[in-house]
Scaffold this motif. Structure first.
Motif, PDB file in Angstrom:
ATOM      1  N   PRO A 177      27.227  24.997   8.287  1.00  0.00           N
ATOM      2  CA  PRO A 177      28.308  25.301   7.324  1.00  0.00           C
ATOM      3  C   PRO A 177      29.690  25.376   7.955  1.00  0.00           C
ATOM      4  O   PRO A 177      30.690  25.208   7.263  1.00  0.00           O
ATOM      5  CB  PRO A 177      27.883  26.665   6.760  1.00  0.00           C
ATOM      6  CG  PRO A 177      26.405  26.719   6.961  1.00  0.00           C
ATOM      7  CD  PRO A 177      26.134  25.963   8.230  1.00  0.00           C
ATOM      8  N   THR A 178      29.756  25.642   9.260  1.00  0.00           N
ATOM      9  CA  THR A 178      31.072  25.745   9.899  1.00  0.00           C
ATOM     10  C   THR A 178      31.624  24.393  10.308  1.00  0.00           C
ATOM     11  O   THR A 178      32.780  24.292  10.721  1.00  0.00           O
ATOM     12  CB  THR A 178      30.987  26.646  11.145  1.00  0.00           C
ATOM     13  OG1 THR A 178      30.044  26.068  12.073  1.00  0.00           O
ATOM     14  CG2 THR A 178      30.521  28.047  10.758  1.00  0.00           C
ATOM     15  N   ASP A 179      30.810  23.347  10.242  1.00  0.00           N
ATOM     16  CA  ASP A 179      31.261  22.019  10.638  1.00  0.00           C
ATOM     17  C   ASP A 179      31.888  21.286   9.470  1.00  0.00           C
ATOM     18  O   ASP A 179      31.686  21.637   8.299  1.00  0.00           O
ATOM     19  CB  ASP A 179      30.089  21.197  11.194  1.00  0.00           C
ATOM     20  CG  ASP A 179      29.568  21.754  12.508  1.00  0.00           C
ATOM     21  OD1 ASP A 179      30.320  22.495  13.150  1.00  0.00           O
ATOM     22  OD2 ASP A 179      28.421  21.459  12.864  1.00  0.00           O
ATOM     23  N   LYS A 180      32.603  20.245   9.779  1.00  0.00           N
ATOM     24  CA  LYS A 180      33.185  19.397   8.750  1.00  0.00           C
ATOM     25  C   LYS A 180      32.081  18.610   8.050  1.00  0.00           C
ATOM     26  O   LYS A 180      31.141  18.136   8.678  1.00  0.00           O
ATOM     27  CB  LYS A 180      34.194  18.425   9.376  1.00  0.00           C
ATOM     28  CG  LYS A 180      34.877  17.513   8.371  1.00  0.00           C
ATOM     29  CD  LYS A 180      35.832  16.556   9.070  1.00  0.00           C
ATOM     30  CE  LYS A 180      36.465  15.598   8.070  1.00  0.00           C
ATOM     31  NZ  LYS A 180      37.379  14.646   8.732  1.00  0.00           N
ATOM     32  N   ALA A 181      32.179  18.483   6.741  1.00  0.00           N
ATOM     33  CA  ALA A 181      31.169  17.747   5.994  1.00  0.00           C
ATOM     34  C   ALA A 181      31.151  16.287   6.450  1.00  0.00           C
ATOM     35  O   ALA A 181      32.202  15.679   6.662  1.00  0.00           O
ATOM     36  CB  ALA A 181      31.466  17.815   4.493  1.00  0.00           C
ATOM     37  N   PRO A 182      29.962  15.713   6.597  1.00  0.00           N
ATOM     38  CA  PRO A 182      29.880  14.320   7.039  1.00  0.00           C
ATOM     39  C   PRO A 182      30.384  13.376   5.955  1.00  0.00           C
ATOM     40  O   PRO A 182      30.321  13.693   4.769  1.00  0.00           O
ATOM     41  CB  PRO A 182      28.381  14.123   7.294  1.00  0.00           C
ATOM     42  CG  PRO A 182      27.713  15.111   6.390  1.00  0.00           C
ATOM     43  CD  PRO A 182      28.632  16.295   6.347  1.00  0.00           C
ATOM     44  N   GLU A 183      30.864  12.248   6.358  1.00  0.00           N
ATOM     45  CA  GLU A 183      31.323  11.221   5.419  1.00  0.00           C
ATOM     46  C   GLU A 183      30.593   9.923   5.727  1.00  0.00           C
ATOM     47  O   GLU A 183      30.580   9.475   6.873  1.00  0.00           O
ATOM     48  CB  GLU A 183      32.837  11.025   5.536  1.00  0.00           C
ATOM     49  CG  GLU A 183      33.642  12.246   5.108  1.00  0.00           C
ATOM     50  CD  GLU A 183      35.140  12.028   5.245  1.00  0.00           C
ATOM     51  OE1 GLU A 183      35.527  11.135   6.038  1.00  0.00           O
ATOM     52  OE2 GLU A 183      35.914  12.734   4.578  1.00  0.00           O
ATOM     53  N   HIS A 184      29.972   9.352   4.708  1.00  0.00           N
ATOM     54  CA  HIS A 184      29.250   8.094   4.860  1.00  0.00           C
ATOM     55  C   HIS A 184      29.726   7.140   3.770  1.00  0.00           C
ATOM     56  O   HIS A 184      29.146   7.080   2.678  1.00  0.00           O
ATOM     57  CB  HIS A 184      27.730   8.329   4.757  1.00  0.00           C
ATOM     58  CG  HIS A 184      27.148   9.010   5.958  1.00  0.00           C
ATOM     59  ND1 HIS A 184      26.626   8.326   7.025  1.00  0.00           N
ATOM     60  CD2 HIS A 184      27.023  10.317   6.258  1.00  0.00           C
ATOM     61  CE1 HIS A 184      26.192   9.181   7.937  1.00  0.00           C
ATOM     62  NE2 HIS A 184      26.425  10.405   7.490  1.00  0.00           N
ATOM     63  N   PHE A 185      30.801   6.434   4.069  1.00  0.00           N
ATOM     64  CA  PHE A 185      31.347   5.521   3.076  1.00  0.00           C
ATOM     65  C   PHE A 185      30.479   4.280   2.894  1.00  0.00           C
ATOM     66  O   PHE A 185      30.703   3.505   1.966  1.00  0.00           O
ATOM     67  CB  PHE A 185      32.783   5.129   3.468  1.00  0.00           C
ATOM     68  CG  PHE A 185      33.753   6.265   3.378  1.00  0.00           C
ATOM     69  CD1 PHE A 185      34.267   6.652   2.151  1.00  0.00           C
ATOM     70  CD2 PHE A 185      34.131   6.980   4.501  1.00  0.00           C
ATOM     71  CE1 PHE A 185      35.148   7.718   2.050  1.00  0.00           C
ATOM     72  CE2 PHE A 185      35.015   8.045   4.415  1.00  0.00           C
ATOM     73  CZ  PHE A 185      35.526   8.422   3.182  1.00  0.00           C
ATOM     74  N   GLY A 186      29.502   4.105   3.768  1.00  0.00           N
ATOM     75  CA  GLY A 186      28.545   3.024   3.566  1.00  0.00           C
ATOM     76  C   GLY A 186      27.534   3.337   2.492  1.00  0.00           C
ATOM     77  O   GLY A 186      26.783   2.458   2.062  1.00  0.00           O
ATOM     78  N   ILE A 187      27.485   4.592   2.048  1.00  0.00           N
ATOM     79  CA  ILE A 187      26.535   4.998   1.005  1.00  0.00           C
ATOM     80  C   ILE A 187      27.222   5.097  -0.350  1.00  0.00           C
ATOM     81  O   ILE A 187      26.741   4.558  -1.341  1.00  0.00           O
ATOM     82  CB  ILE A 187      25.872   6.342   1.380  1.00  0.00           C
ATOM     83  CG1 ILE A 187      24.996   6.155   2.634  1.00  0.00           C
ATOM     84  CG2 ILE A 187      25.025   6.876   0.231  1.00  0.00           C
ATOM     85  CD1 ILE A 187      24.315   7.419   3.088  1.00  0.00           C
ATOM     86  N   THR A 188      28.359   5.794  -0.410  1.00  0.00           N
ATOM     87  CA  THR A 188      29.099   5.921  -1.667  1.00  0.00           C
ATOM     88  C   THR A 188      30.590   5.758  -1.394  1.00  0.00           C
ATOM     89  O   THR A 188      31.058   6.028  -0.287  1.00  0.00           O
ATOM     90  CB  THR A 188      28.883   7.297  -2.328  1.00  0.00           C
ATOM     91  OG1 THR A 188      29.494   8.305  -1.518  1.00  0.00           O
ATOM     92  CG2 THR A 188      27.408   7.608  -2.485  1.00  0.00           C
ATOM     93  N   PRO A 189      31.353   5.331  -2.388  1.00  0.00           N
ATOM     94  CA  PRO A 189      32.806   5.180  -2.197  1.00  0.00           C
ATOM     95  C   PRO A 189      33.504   6.485  -1.854  1.00  0.00           C
ATOM     96  O   PRO A 189      34.549   6.469  -1.211  1.00  0.00           O
ATOM     97  CB  PRO A 189      33.276   4.642  -3.561  1.00  0.00           C
ATOM     98  CG  PRO A 189      32.079   4.005  -4.164  1.00  0.00           C
ATOM     99  CD  PRO A 189      30.916   4.822  -3.690  1.00  0.00           C
ATOM    100  N   THR A 190      32.955   7.620  -2.279  1.00  0.00           N
ATOM    101  CA  THR A 190      33.582   8.892  -1.946  1.00  0.00           C
ATOM    102  C   THR A 190      33.237   9.328  -0.525  1.00  0.00           C
ATOM    103  O   THR A 190      33.913  10.214   0.017  1.00  0.00           O
ATOM    104  CB  THR A 190      33.124   9.994  -2.918  1.00  0.00           C
ATOM    105  OG1 THR A 190      31.709  10.197  -2.770  1.00  0.00           O
ATOM    106  CG2 THR A 190      33.448   9.623  -4.355  1.00  0.00           C
ATOM    107  N   GLY A 191      32.198   8.772   0.055  1.00  0.00           N
ATOM    108  CA  GLY A 191      31.752   9.188   1.379  1.00  0.00           C
ATOM    109  C   GLY A 191      30.950  10.470   1.369  1.00  0.00           C
ATOM    110  O   GLY A 191      30.468  10.924   2.412  1.00  0.00           O
ATOM    111  N   ARG A 192      30.764  11.081   0.190  1.00  0.00           N
ATOM    112  CA  ARG A 192      30.084  12.372   0.130  1.00  0.00           C
ATOM    113  C   ARG A 192      28.567  12.203   0.112  1.00  0.00           C
ATOM    114  O   ARG A 192      28.033  11.397  -0.659  1.00  0.00           O
ATOM    115  CB  ARG A 192      30.527  13.163  -1.104  1.00  0.00           C
ATOM    116  CG  ARG A 192      31.957  13.670  -1.014  1.00  0.00           C
ATOM    117  CD  ARG A 192      32.269  14.638  -2.143  1.00  0.00           C
ATOM    118  NE  ARG A 192      32.502  13.935  -3.392  1.00  0.00           N
ATOM    119  CZ  ARG A 192      33.702  13.673  -3.897  1.00  0.00           C
ATOM    120  NH1 ARG A 192      34.781  14.029  -3.239  1.00  0.00           N
ATOM    121  NH2 ARG A 192      33.822  13.045  -5.043  1.00  0.00           N
TER     122      ARG A 192
END
Length: 564
Positions: free
Chosen positions: A433-448
């Motif tokens: 929870p203390t880390d930055k949320a991962p971003e995967h723009f290869g999965i969704t346009p929002t990266g979420r």
């Protein structure tokens, strides 16, 4: 010796220089070997003063927060002292407080409506004792089905069904073919009787054309009147469509149009007047997918109930956006045929969203079990698809509660229902929870993707909507509960074809069929406490070997509380 004395007498200056040099050498040695350690100690003490400490750190570069939350930190040269340390600590304390406040406000908004849409009235979350277990789970099954019905139970002045807290509509289909057939036959009967003939074959060409025109007028009135009665077109079962024809009512009337009356309106095939079915409420056309476990005789498993719970939350949010967009239960300003602005009750004719064809929450958590609904099939998507197929094709074997899951290899005497969720790939494990949320723009346009702060779910929505209002509807989805449209496919519609083939009247606006993939977020700081343990394990909240983890045995017997 005499020579040395003679040399000294003849070179006095050299002797003096040599003597001075020797004395100087002795002095330097004394200072270096004996006096210097004490001098260095005194100098070291001097350097330890606060002023020296500040000078030592003068020009040190440190990162400071940017005024823009999304911007990179500012690198500043500062003098590090206690005052600076205290000021920086205050800055980061304020940031933490603001973060906590924003998270609380966001999660409270996220949970506000959902906490009032709970299966079993919340009685099964997160625990249940062995005495209440089966009663609670069967009650939750009933709740699940009733929530879907509540969407189509509109009460004027009380649009939110008090028992279920779902946005509710008057939904239904255009007049059914059997309604159209009988009304056109009645029109033909009255017309033929009025001119004194006994069959359609006795009509002149001019008379037949008059009858045809009158039937067209009656047909359009039927379609338009029905559109004014509905908030939203949807293919519903007869018991949920308030305007579905009742068989007993139809049987009360004597058949109209016997003998040669068929010829009186046989030329209306192009208007869809010839009945081809009782109505459009076939299972595949119902806008919501009902889970098979909800109609089974056995109690559902905890993960099945949880998936049903999340489905209802998603459906509730999307339908709320449609409800707000269409101003259900309100009067709206429209322009009449004379160009005057008048107030009318919201209905299909004056609402942006005309028809709901599909609202399907997609199975699995994005980034853990599936890539959602955006990408083409991939390994993750294949896992989720296979898992969903396994559930949908799962049929009880004779003599068992749930049957045997062939894919699991479980063919023993204690059958288990297949798990709702696939095992997540370890490389997509949730973050701290203390880390930055991962971003995967290869999965969704929002990266979420799903993580320790929030879970991500996708749903597929298919609607017929006024084309100019689509951007406003996308914004309305965001306003309701942080929903984001991540994919849009549009199909241009021919409104005349829709009228001819199905009796749909959309009004004088351009309408498109929009297929949207909608992203929904659920914050774990409120959902986690409701999750059964089997779900927590599938979301990597609990490790697989957690001693409290268990699976519900649907064959009966004592059910330990640790199952949940």
């Amino acid at each position: 010796m005499k020579n040395a004395i003679d040399w000294i007498k003849s070179n006095p200056l050299s002797v003096v220089a040599a003597t001075v040099a020797f004395i100087g050498l002795l002095g330097f040695g004394y200072l270096y070997l004996l006096a210097a350690p004490g001098f260095r100690s005194d100098k070291s003490a001097t350097l330890k003063t606060p002023e020296a400490e500040q000078a030592k750190y003068l020009g040190v570069s440190v990162p400071l927060p940017n005024e823009d939350p999304n911007g990179e930190p500012n690198i500043e040269k500062v003098v590090i002292n206690q005052k600076v340390i205290d000021e920086v600590r205050e800055i980061y304390t304020a940031i933490k407080q603001q973060y906590d406040t924003i998270l609380d406000l966001t999660s409270n908004k996220n949970a506000e409506r959902h906490r009032r849409v709970m299966l079993g009235k919340g009685g099964i979350w997160p625990d249940a004792d062995t005495v209440q277990f089966f009663d609670l789970y069967n009650r939750a099954k009933d709740d699940y089905l009733l929530h879907f019905k509540a969407v189509w139970t509109f009460v004027q002045g009380n649009p939110y069904n008090e028992g279920w807290n779902m946005p509710s509509f008057v939904g239904g289909a255009p007049p059914r073919p059997i309604e159209v057939q009988r009304e056109l036959a009645r029109t033909a009967f009255n017309f033929i009787s009025s001119i004194g003939v006994t069959s359609a074959g006795e009509l002149t060409q001019a008379q037949a054309e008059l009858l045809y025109a009158e039937q067209r007028t009656i047909l359009m009135k039927m379609y338009t009147d029905r559109a004014r009665q509905l908030h939203l077109y949807a293919a519903l079962p007869d018991d949920q469509d308030p305007y579905a024809p009742k068989l007993e009512d139809l049987q009360k009337e004597a058949p109209i149009g016997g003998g040669d009356f068929g010829g009186a309106f046989g030329g209306l095939d192009g208007l869809g007047a010839t009945p081809t079915a009782q109505g459009p409420s076939l299972p595949g056309q119902y806008p919501f997918d009902i889970a098979l476990w909800a109609r089974a005789s056995s109690p559902p498993t905890p993960d099945q109930l949880w998936e049903g719970q999340v489905e209802l939350w998603i459906i509730r949010d999307v339908m709320q956006a449609i409800y707000d967009m269409n101003k259900v239960g309100q009067q709206v300003e429209v322009m009449n045929a004379n160009g005057e602005i008048v107030n009318e009750w919201a209905c299909v004719l004056n609402s942006p969203v005309k028809r709901l064809l599909k609202l399907d929450p997609l199975p699995g958590y994005v980034g853990l079990h599936t890539t959602g609904g955006v990408l083409e099939p991939s390994q993750l998507r294949a896992i989720a698809s296979a898992q969903a197929t396994n559930i949908e094709n799962f049929t009880p074997a004779a003599g068992t509660e749930f049957g045997t899951d062939p894919s699991s290899g479980n063919t023993g005497s204690t059958p288990k229902a297949p798990s709702v969720y696939a095992t997540p790939p370890t490389e997509l494990a949730p973050i701290d929870p203390t880390d930055k949320a991962p971003e995967h723009f290869g999965i969704t346009p929002t990266g979420r993707i799903s993580n320790s702060v929030f879970d991500v779910r996708h749903s597929r929505l298919i609607i017929d909507i006024e084309s100019s209002k689509l951007p406003e509807f996308i914004e309305q989805l965001r306003k309701v509960n942080f929903m984001t449209v991540v994919s849009v496919n549009l199909e241009d519609l021919d409104e005349y074809d829709l009228l001819r083939d199905g009796g749909y009247v959309y009004g004088g606006v351009d309408v498109v069929r929009a297929e949207l993939i909608v992203e929904s977020l659920f914050f774990r700081n409120w959902t986690e406490k409701f999750m059964p343990k089997i779900v927590k394990q599938k979301l990597l909240i609990l490790p697989p070997d957690d001693p409290g983890f268990g699976t519900f045995d649907p064959t009966g017997g004592a059910v330990p509380p640790s199952t949940f």
